[in-house]
Structures are given as C-alpha cells and as structure tokens.
Design a protein around this motif. Structure first.
Motif, mmCIF file in Angstrom:
data_model
loop_
_atom_site.group_PDB
_atom_site.id
_atom_site.type_symbol
_atom_site.label_atom_id
_atom_site.label_comp_id
_atom_site.label_asym_id
_atom_site.label_seq_id
_atom_site.Cartn_x
_atom_site.Cartn_y
_atom_site.Cartn_z
ATOM 1 N N ASP A 182 1.374 6.915 1.009
ATOM 2 C CA ASP A 182 0.411 5.892 0.600
ATOM 3 C C ASP A 182 0.303 5.907 -0.921
ATOM 4 O O ASP A 182 0.558 6.902 -1.581
ATOM 5 C CB ASP A 182 -0.966 6.191 1.212
ATOM 6 C CG ASP A 182 -0.938 5.979 2.702
ATOM 7 O OD1 ASP A 182 -0.131 5.125 3.138
ATOM 8 O OD2 ASP A 182 -1.683 6.675 3.415
ATOM 9 N N ARG A 183 -0.107 4.761 -1.434
ATOM 10 C CA ARG A 183 -0.172 4.634 -2.884
ATOM 11 C C ARG A 183 -1.177 5.638 -3.485
ATOM 12 O O ARG A 183 -0.969 6.191 -4.550
ATOM 13 C CB ARG A 183 -0.572 3.200 -3.251
ATOM 14 C CG ARG A 183 -0.148 2.769 -4.614
ATOM 15 C CD ARG A 183 0.113 1.289 -4.676
ATOM 16 N NE ARG A 183 1.488 0.958 -4.329
ATOM 17 C CZ ARG A 183 2.517 1.152 -5.152
ATOM 18 N NH1 ARG A 183 2.346 1.683 -6.327
ATOM 19 N NH2 ARG A 183 3.732 0.825 -4.791
ATOM 20 N N GLY A 184 -2.270 5.876 -2.757
ATOM 21 C CA GLY A 184 -3.294 6.763 -3.306
ATOM 22 C C GLY A 184 -3.137 8.217 -2.880
ATOM 23 O O GLY A 184 -4.035 9.027 -3.098
ATOM 24 N N ASP A 185 -2.017 8.528 -2.228
ATOM 25 C CA ASP A 185 -1.830 9.893 -1.726
ATOM 26 C C ASP A 185 -1.822 10.898 -2.873
ATOM 27 O O ASP A 185 -1.029 10.774 -3.803
ATOM 28 C CB ASP A 185 -0.499 9.938 -0.969
ATOM 29 C CG ASP A 185 -0.384 11.166 -0.099
ATOM 30 O OD1 ASP A 185 -0.838 12.233 -0.542
ATOM 31 O OD2 ASP A 185 0.164 11.044 1.018
ATOM 32 N N PRO A 186 -2.677 11.919 -2.815
ATOM 33 C CA PRO A 186 -2.727 12.879 -3.912
ATOM 34 C C PRO A 186 -1.466 13.737 -4.014
ATOM 35 O O PRO A 186 -1.237 14.381 -5.035
ATOM 36 C CB PRO A 186 -3.946 13.744 -3.566
ATOM 37 C CG PRO A 186 -4.104 13.601 -2.096
ATOM 38 C CD PRO A 186 -3.666 12.216 -1.753
ATOM 39 N N ALA A 206 0.821 -1.205 0.000
ATOM 40 C CA ALA A 206 0.000 0.000 0.000
ATOM 41 C C ALA A 206 0.860 1.262 0.000
ATOM 42 O O ALA A 206 0.370 2.351 -0.212
ATOM 43 C CB ALA A 206 -0.911 -0.014 1.210
#
Lengths: 457, 240, 175
Positions: free
Chosen positions: C151-155, C7
């Motif tokens: 995190d992988r989805g961190d903008p 992740a």
C-alpha cells in the motif's frame, strides 16, 4: 521445496559469474544482429523471390480467369502437381513440430538453436500448403461452400468426405503451429521491444503482451508450452495420416492401401528434417552463427535423419512388396509402370536420393559433421520426396481399371510456374522473417548457458 | 440410422432406374453418343482439347481388340455412368454435389460443385467429365441447346444423368394421374437412338419391366461389380 | 500498469546477477510481505517455485482437459449432429458413422484444447502484471529485478528500499 528453491537460485548465481554474464551479453548481440544488419544481397534476394511469387500469382490469376484447364490435367488424371505440392508442403510442415516438439518433450539440450528455425518452417509451409487447396479448386470463387456455417443456400459440407477431415486437420494444425511459434517468441519480443526503433517498436510492444520477465509469467509460459507441445505432436501425426486417408480410402489401385497413412507421416518427417537441415546450414552460413549452430547439432540431426531414412525405406519396401507378391492385375499395372515403365527413371532416382545415398552418407560419422554435405543430402531428400508424391498420384490415376481410359500427364507451364512460385513464396516468407524474429530463440539459448552447457563443452 | 424420406414416392414404393446393355447386339455405331451430345448440351471440346484427352462423352464406346490383323476381332462396350447403388464418387464429395437420389440415380448438383475432382479420381469407370473451360458451341450448334438441360459452367464436374429431365417429366405426368410410370414410358436419348435395341431402360423395382427381366438373363454381369459398387447397369454378353 | 494515483505502489530493485537473492527474499518474508506481493524478474526462468500471484491452486492442464472435452462435444455435433439434420444418402455410407465422427472430434478436441490453453496462459500472464514493475531492458543482460507490492502508506516502504540498497541494488525505484 526449500532445497529446490535454492537449487534454482544457484542457476541465477551462475549467471553472475563473469564468463556467463559475458556470454549472455554476447548472445543478445549475436542473435539480434541478423535483424539489424541488412546487406545489399538481401534486397536482391527479396526482389528476385518477389518477382517469382508475382509470376506465380499472375499464372494463377490467368488460370482463374480462363479455367482450370490451363493445367495439364485431363481424365483420368484429375489430380496433379497441385495436390502433389499440397502433400509435399504439408510434409515439410512436419519439420517444426517433429523436431521442436519431440526434442522439447524429451528435454534434449541440443534442440535450443534448432527449434525456432524449424517452427517458422512449419508455419510457412502449412500456409503454402493451404494455398494449394485453393489453387487446385475448379471454382475457387466458391471456396466458401466448404466452410460449415449456417447459410441461406441450404448447403452444408459433407463430413463423410476425407477432404473435410483434411480441412479440419489443416485448420487445427495451422492454428496450433502459429500458437506454438508465438509462445516461445513472447520473451524475445519483449527483448526486441526495448532494442528496436521505428515501425517495429509498436508492433513488438503489442506482441510482447507487456512481458516483464517475472517468475509467474515464466511459469505460465512454461506450463502452456509443455501442454501444447504434447498436443501438437499428436495433431501432427493426425494431419498427415488424414492427408494419407485422402488416398488410402479411395478405390484407386495403388492408393487403396492400409500402410499409406503411417507411411505418409514418416515421409513427411523425412522431408521435414531434410528442410530443417537446409535451413540450419543457410542460417549458420549467412549470419555466421557457427558458435550457436555447431557441428554437434549437425551430427545429431544427421543421426535422426538416418533413423527416419531407415523407417521410410522400411515402409516403402513393405508397401511395394505386398503389392508385388499379391499380383492383383489392377495394382500390378500401376507397379509395373513405376518399376519398369515410363516412370522408372523418376522412381529409381527417388530410391537413390531418398534411401540409398542418405543411408550411406549419414552412416559415416565424419559426414554428419560436414554441414555442406548434410545440406546436399537434405536437397536430395526433398527432390526425392517431391517425386514420391508425384509417383503416388500420377501413375495410380493414370491406370484406372478399364484400360481404355488410361492416360499420361505432364504439367503445363501454369502448373510449373505456380510450383516454382510456391517455393519462392516459402523462401520469401522465411527471408522476411529473418528481419522480424530472431532465428534462434534468445532466451532459450540463454537458459542453455545457465544449464551449464558451456561448461560441459 | 436415419432413413431418407421421399415425399414424392409413387404408389407401390420408389423407382429404381436401371439399364441393360446387350453387348452381343452392340455394333459400335456410336448413335447413342451423338444422341447424348444433342440431348444433354454437351460442350464441343475441339480438336486440341480432345487430343489432350479432355473430350466429353457421357456415353462412350470402348473398343477392344482380340487377336492380330487380319484375324482381329473388335469388341465394343458402351460405358456410361453406372449409377452405382454404392457409388465411390458420392461420399468423397465435400459439398454433397454428388449424392444418391431416392430413385437410385447418382445425381450431380452442378451448382454445388466447387471442383475438387475427387469424385473423378474415385470413379472406377472414369465416366466423370470435368469442365476445364467455359463451355462453347460452334455456330450454329449454339442454337440447338436443349432448354430442359442445364449448361454446365467452368470448374464443375458432370456426367451421365440417365436423362433425368425425361425421367422427371414422365414421373410428374404419372403423379398427376396417380399411377406409376409405365415400362417404356421413359427412354434416355441413347436408348431411344440405339438401332439394334442393345440398350434398354426401365424400373428395376418393377419385376415385370423389360430391364428386370433382361437383367436376370444368365449372360448378365455388372461392370467391375467385384468392387462392390452395385452398378445399376447390367451388361449382357454370351461367353464363347 | 502501475498508476501513480492508485493506492498501491511497487518498490523495484535491480540487482547484478551475482547478487545472492536468497537473503533478500528471506528478509522480505521476515518483514511479513506475503508471497503474492513479491515478484522476481529475470531473462530466463530461474525459480521452479516462484514467489508470485495466483498460480497456486490453478492447474493449466485442467483447462486443457475441459476445453478438449468441449471440443469433442463440438466435433460430435459438427460431424454427427449436422449430418442427422441434413440426411443425404451418399454411396451406401451410413449418415453417421463412428470413425468419421471420431476423426472430426479428435481434431476439434485438439483445436479447442490448444487454443484455450493458449488464451488462458495469455490472460494469466496479462493479469500477473499488477504485482511487477515495468520492464527494465537490463534484465535481458542478466540483471535480476525484485518487485515488492505494498500500500502507498505502508510503513515498511522505507525499510524495503534500505534493504535493497544494502544488498547492493544497482537501482531502486518506486512506481
């Protein structure tokens, strides 16, 4: 805190300046080149040393097969060349810890090209020294009787014996000098991991511990180094003191003296420094590292050696003076045999090599900047220190209190072969290590560049 | 701090074996040396080894000269393990091969010895002998080894035991009969063979034994006793 | 080890040595990256106070001292305790004497302290790896790497990469 951060970032900026950047590249290439360029003479040296080691191994096997009587030992001289060599090699092992440890603690900038050369010596000489314990044992196949572990034989070692203190000290010292060598090698292993091919690559991969050069890693490394450096210097002092205890706590005239433990420590540092100078000379000469091991390094080593020579001479004088003035007959027979008797030639040669010649030569500033000269002084000191170990052991044992039992001793061919083999083994390990680790710590050298050493020049 | 407990202690406290050597009686005949060799399975060193100083004599006769020939006076002194009360050889052994028995003997456990030879160095009397090679006996001497005594292998230290095999034999007999060993019941081989009775052996803890009485003689001294080794052997010598 | 399936991801920028790092670090802090998620890789130690993981409240010397104390205890047991269990009289010496116990305890103290310090440092080095990117050989030549863990989805991922590019990164990599 913020200001400090900026200061260190400045160091990084300095690395960016063209001159320094080039120096860093050059350092990498120069210091790695001994590992990749192997001439024919290298193989010849390895072959010759291996043969000598094999000869010694053969002699030892013969001694184990037939009995320790293959040595020249006999009552009252139960210890000879083997123990002298043991003491000598433990002494040489003080090179690394003293030079590198004390210089690291004092943050001396000029230590950088010397530490690795010295630390390797420590490890290899303590290995050779430990080997002599086994060579010396009458029943080496029962060596495990000396190890304290629960067993069915109801045998437990006697910690009242100085030899057990010795075993504990040597074990501690060997373990810590291995750690002390390995820690500053980790970043260098990481560097080499990326630059070697073949069988060495997976090995370095393991040894580098996945090093990534992050500031956290550097911090842990630095912390561990600082702590262990201080501890290992304390271990070093204790190791040779305990080797000195082997002699000092006995009743033998000539051994039973309070000055022996500190005197041994000083003597050990004396021979250790001499060996380091020899190593510096040859590494520099053979691999043309003149730009790294410079004359200033020899000069500073020379000054340290001068200091230790003075210390050694002082201790030696005190030891002899006290015995001579006290005039206790048992002690005097030993002293007379050394000063005027059968051991006089060796003794006066030792005084010349160990004290007089180094004192005169090293006091001359121009001599200290002459690497060959320093190397020769190093050889003389090492010869003298070996004689000194023999002179402590043999004349004292040869003159026990009942004159009926007096004896002389000369080593047999087995002992001499093993002695030569031990020197070859030490050199062989060292020569092989040249192909395995950089002789000068690359990252420390680079750190030196960033500390601005080159600007001061 | 910790007392050594002797389960086999005889009635009336432990023994303390000791010897008296009357130098005024010793003629230097070396009968004791020969007897000791025969009793204790002492190996034959041979000419070559003996010339290197490796001859084994648990008891040896030291000869000293006084004056010049023809008025030289030869003096003899039998020297054997002094079974010191405070023996320098014992604490230096890393494997407890050399230790002190409750009855005052300085014992050497051959099985334990690994041959570091520190004990040999630290013995001020130089009475410890080392097995430099596997022991051997010329024919037919190999047929007359004493079954009560261990043959020591290569690489171990050995020395006079006060003929411990005889002491233990007498002790066991006495223990069975519920009494102490009587004075004169135990004689080591050297004492037994001394024609002039210069050597006397017995229990120093028994005030009436010959050893106890003789050692109170005003001729008595201990060899190198100034070292604090508390030797169990008292030498007697008249001072002229 | 940066696993692609995990992740977390690491954005790694490699910079030439002369690149000023200070502005980059300041910008990363403005972007609310915690100190624990930023790592700087270099060929020599360059920061006295690193931005990094887990060293903050941990003093290695405490480990050393505790290990040394355990070593002393072990030494006392070894030289004194076993002698009490195995009381054999030798040469008029006491079964347990302070000087001898002291010598053995000293050596054991040193042995325990040094070995434990070493092992702790090694473990700490190994454990610090989840923040930093894989080793780049160019670091040895003086280049400096900055790794940012998120995190992988961190903008913030895109802006960080842009920041690295703007600051003149030789290479930007996402692991």
């Amino acid at each position: 805190m913020e200001a400090r951060k900026d200061f260190f970032l400045k160091k990084q900026k300095r690395a960016g300046e063209k001159e320094h950047w080039n120096l860093i590249q050059k350092t990498n290439d120069d210091l790695l080149s001994p590992m990749f360029e192997t001439g024919r003479s290298y193989y010849v040296v390895v072959a010759v040393l291996s043969l000598l080691v094999l000869a010694a191994a053969g002699a030892w096997t013969y001694q184990i097969k037939t009995g320790i009587g293959q040595s020249g030992l006999h009552p009252p001289i139960f210890w000879g060349v083997y123990i002298a060599s043991f003491v000598f090699w433990v002494g040489v092992s003080h090179s690394g810890t003293f030079i590198s440890g004390v210089l690291r603690i004092s943050k001396a900038e000029w230590r950088r090209p010397i530490t690795r050369i010295a630390e390797l010596m420590t490890l290899f000489s303590i290995m050779v020294a430990a080997l002599f314990i086994f060579v010396h044992l009458g029943r080496v196949w029962r060596f495990y009787y000396l190890i304290p572990y629960p067993n069915q034989r109801q045998i437990w070692p006697n910690f009242r014996s100085p030899l057990m203190w010795d075993a504990a000290a040597i074990f501690t010292y060997a373990t810590s000098s291995l750690i002390y060598l390995y820690l500053p090698l980790i970043p260098d292993f990481a560097l080499m991991r990326e630059r070697v091919t073949g069988w060495r690559r997976p090995l370095y991969r393991v040894l580098a511990l996945g090093w990534r050069g992050t500031q956290t890693e550097w911090r842990w490394l630095g912390m561990a180094m600082r702590i262990i450096t201080i501890l290992i210097v304390m271990v070093m002092i204790s190791v040779h003191s305990i080797v000195g205890f082997d002699f000092a706590v006995s009743l033998v005239p000539g051994w039973h003296s309070t000055i022996i433990p500190p005197y041994f420590v000083v003597g050990a540092i004396h021979s250790g420094m001499a060996t380091v100078v020899m190593g510096l000379y040859f590494v520099r000469k053979i691999y043309r590292l003149d730009g790294y091991i410079r004359l200033e390094h020899f000069d500073k080593m020379g000054k340290l050696m001068l200091l230790i020579t003075l210390l050694w001479s002082y201790f030696y004088f005190v030891e002899r003076q006290v015995v001579w003035y006290g005039k206790i007959p048992d002690e005097m027979t030993v002293l007379d045999s050394i000063l005027y008797g059968p051991y006089a030639p060796q003794h006066w040669a030792m005084i010349a090599f160990n004290s007089v010649i180094p004192l005169i030569a090293l006091s001359i500033p121009r001599f200290r900047r002459w690497p060959l000269g320093l190397m020769i002084v190093g050889i003389l000191i090492n010869i003298a220190m070996y004689i000194e170990r023999i002179l402590i052991i043999v004349p004292s044992l040869g003159h026990p209190r009942l004159p009926y039992a007096w004896g002389r001793y000369f080593p047999s061919w087995v002992e001499l072969t093993i002695l030569v083999g031990s020197f070859s083994f030490f050199l062989l390990l060292y020569v092989l290590a040249i192909k395995f680790v950089p002789m000068i710590a690359i990252w420390e050298e680079k750190e030196g560049i960033l500390h601005g050493r080159y600007e001061e020049r | 701090m910790v007392e050594y407990r002797d389960q086999n202690a005889p009635p009336g406290g432990p023994y303390r074996w000791g010897m008296v050597i009357d130098l005024d009686r010793c003629t230097g005949c070396e009968a004791c040396v020969v007897a000791c060799h025969a009793e204790n399975n002492i190996r034959i060193s041979g000419e070559e080894e003996a010339s290197k100083g490796r001859a084994v004599n648990w008891i040896r006769i030291e000869r000293y000269w006084e004056g010049e020939y023809p008025n030289a006076q030869v003096k003899f002194m039998p020297v054997l393990c002094q079974h010191c009360g405070s023996a320098p050889c014992e604490p230096v052994c890393p494997v407890y091969a050399s230790y002190h028995t409750p009855d005052g003997l300085n014992a050497q456990v051959y099985n334990r010895c690994v041959g570091v030879r520190y004990c040999g160095n630290n013995c001020p009397y130089t009475v410890r002998y080392f097995n430099w090679f596997e022991p051997h006996w010329d024919e037919p001497l190999n047929e007359q080894l004493n079954p009560d005594v261990t043959v020591r292998s290569v690489g171990v230290m050995e020395k006079c035991t006060f003929c411990v095999q005889r002491i233990r034999g007498a002790q066991q007999t006495a223990q069975k009969e519920g009494r102490r060993v009587k004075d004169g019941e135990v004689t080591p081989a050297c004492v037994q063979s001394c024609p002039t009775e210069a050597l006397v052996f017995g229990d120093r803890n028994d005030p009436n034994s010959r050893v106890s009485r003789l050692s109170k003689d005003d001729r008595g001294f201990g060899l190198l006793e100034e070292l604090g080794t508390e030797p169990s052997i008292t030498y007697l010598k008249r001072i002229k | 080890m940066a696993d692609t399936k995990s992740a977390k991801r690491i954005i790694f920028g490699l910079f030439e040595p002369q690149t000023p790092l200070r502005p980059i670090l300041d910008r990363l802090q403005e972007m609310k990256f915690s100190e624990e998620s930023i790592e700087i890789s270099s060929a020599t130690p360059i920061l006295a106070q690193p931005v990094g993981v887990g060293w903050k409240r941990f003093r290695l010397v405490h480990v050393t001292i505790i290990a040394g104390a355990i070593g002393i205890f072990f030494g006392v047991l070894l030289a004194g305790g076993t002698a009490l269990l195995y009381p054999i009289r030798t040469g008029g010496k006491p079964i347990v004497s302070p000087s001898i116990v002291g010598i053995i305890s000293y050596e054991m103290m040193m042995l325990f302290a040094i070995v434990t310090t070493f092992i702790t440092a090694v473990v700490k080095v190994l454990r610090s790896h989840r923040v930093a990117a894989e080793y780049d050989p160019r670091i040895d030549e003086g280049f400096v790497g900055i790794s940012v863990l998120s995190d992988r989805g961190d903008p913030r991922g895109g802006p960080v990469q842009d920041l690295f590019q703007e600051a003149g990164a030789v290479e930007v990599e996402v692991q």
